[in-house]
Design a protein around this motif. Structure first.
Motif: not given
Length: 395
Positions: A322-328
């Motif tokens: 969820h961190n990676v998807l949120g950043e993108a």
């Protein structure tokens, strides 16, 4: 165009220097002052510079992102070499070292938003952005693991000053590689500076700070993600304080580093998986909520360290997704001219709970116990995930 290989190698080299520096400087300060109170103050200073990120956005947005990232790196190199000299020749005056370290912590707060804005300008496809963010997260976790392992080994036969000198050299090499990576990137950031030709003055500075938050409020995803991140900013430091407590209670100090290694291994695997996904809000929200499952199971395995370490690994995987998807997603939904202000506003939401949560979590651990602290964290994370489920599909 961005030279991706040089960019990632630059991040790897400079990130390793930053990881080493963070661990070794705290160690030096602890041994020099023999005061946990002073170390706590310095940690609070670092947290505060991050929490105040919202105030840096207008300055970053009013300049070329490329120039801002390079200048921030130049300052980082210069300050790290200055810190080396201070520790080596003026070790008795640790206040100067703290002042330099506090200033040094600001460099990342200017570099990171400008750096991410450059990615937005050079990576035009949504899935390309997600893949790149995933690669960056993998690199960041690898250097964290490397910093933990390398710092212990180097401290055995080098002084703190000598290690920080190595950090300065790594930062210098990272700067050189960054210059190569950005060589063909326009310093005008795709005409953004020409289109947004405002200059930050006292008259319009506060208006621009507020405009970043207003932009976040106007977008359903950004607004929800801001408040979810705010809730998570109270849970994350509490969980970090929990790990040394459990290791101490078990009577096996080596578990402390083992906890971190498995957590970071989970982050790396999660980033690899997220790199293959679309930055979809539903996937993000469900992974956010699912991250509480290993935390709840921890309540039943507080004395079984094999199971506890495995659950930490799973928590790292789901949290990283969820961190990676949120950043993108944050970068995909934000217009270029507002990007730095939005990213710094969001970073403030991510970091603002840190100092408060550290104090409250410490008091809870001393007064009630580990299980109660985990339950509080579970509640905060679930609320954040539910909040993301309410994002309007149009955004």
């Amino acid at each position: 165009m961005l030279k991706k290989k040089f960019y990632l190698i630059s991040r790897l080299v400079s990130g390793l220097g930053n990881s080493l520096y963070g661990l070794v400087f705290i160690w030096w300060l602890q041994t020099q002052t023999e005061s946990s109170f002073i170390v706590g103050i310095v940690n609070a200073i670092f947290s505060t510079t991050a929490a105040l990120s919202i105030f840096y956005g207008p300055i970053i947005d009013s300049h070329s992102y490329k120039k801002t990232s390079i200048v921030a790196m130049i300052w980082q190199v210069g300050l790290t070499f200055t810190l080396t000299a201070t520790i080596t020749f003026f070790a008795h005056n640790y206040l100067w070292a703290i002042l330099i370290a506090g200033t040094l912590s600001l460099c990342d707060e200017f570099f990171d938003p400008a750096d991410r804005a450059i990615l937005k300008g050079t990576l035009t496809k949504e899935n390309e952005m997600t893949s790149m963010i995933a690669q960056i997260n993998i690199v960041d976790q690898v250097v964290q693991i490397g910093g933990i392992a390398l710092s212990g080994a180097l401290l055995a036969f080098l002084t703190s000053g000598q290690i920080i000198f190595i950090c300065a050299c790594l930062s210098l090499l990272g700067l050189i590689l960054l210059l190569v990576a950005l060589d063909q990137v326009s310093s005008q950031d795709h005409e953004q500076v020409k289109k947004v030709s405002h200059t930050v003055t006292l008259a319009n500075y506060w208006q621009q700070v507020i405009s970043g938050y207003q932009y976040v409020r106007a977008n359903s995803f950004l607004q929800r993600y801001f408040w979810s991140s705010l809730l998570f900013s109270f849970a994350s430091p509490a969980l970090i304080l929990l790990l040394p407590r459990i290791a101490q209670k078990s009577g096996r100090p080596a578990l402390y580093s083992t906890f971190y290694l498995f957590l970071m291994a989970g982050f790396i695997l999660g980033a690899l998986l997220a790199g293959k996904m679309n930055a979809d809000t539903r996937i993000m929200a469900f992974s956010w909520i699912l991250s509480v499952v290993p935390l709840i199971l921890m309540l039943f395995f507080m004395t079984n360290m094999i199971a506890f370490v495995f659950l930490l690994f799973i928590f790292g995987i789901v949290t990283s997704i969820h961190n990676v998807l949120g950043e993108a997603k944050k970068q995909n939904v934000t217009e270029n001219q507002y990007l730095a202000r939005v990213l710094t506003t969001m970073r403030t939401g991510t970091e603002i709970g840190g100092p408060i949560a550290s104090i409250v979590a410490g008091a809870l651990l001393d007064r009630v116990g580990q299980q109660e602290l985990i339950i509080v964290c579970v509640i905060l994370i679930i609320l954040g995930g539910i909040n993301l489920l309410l994002v309007k599909p149009a955004d």
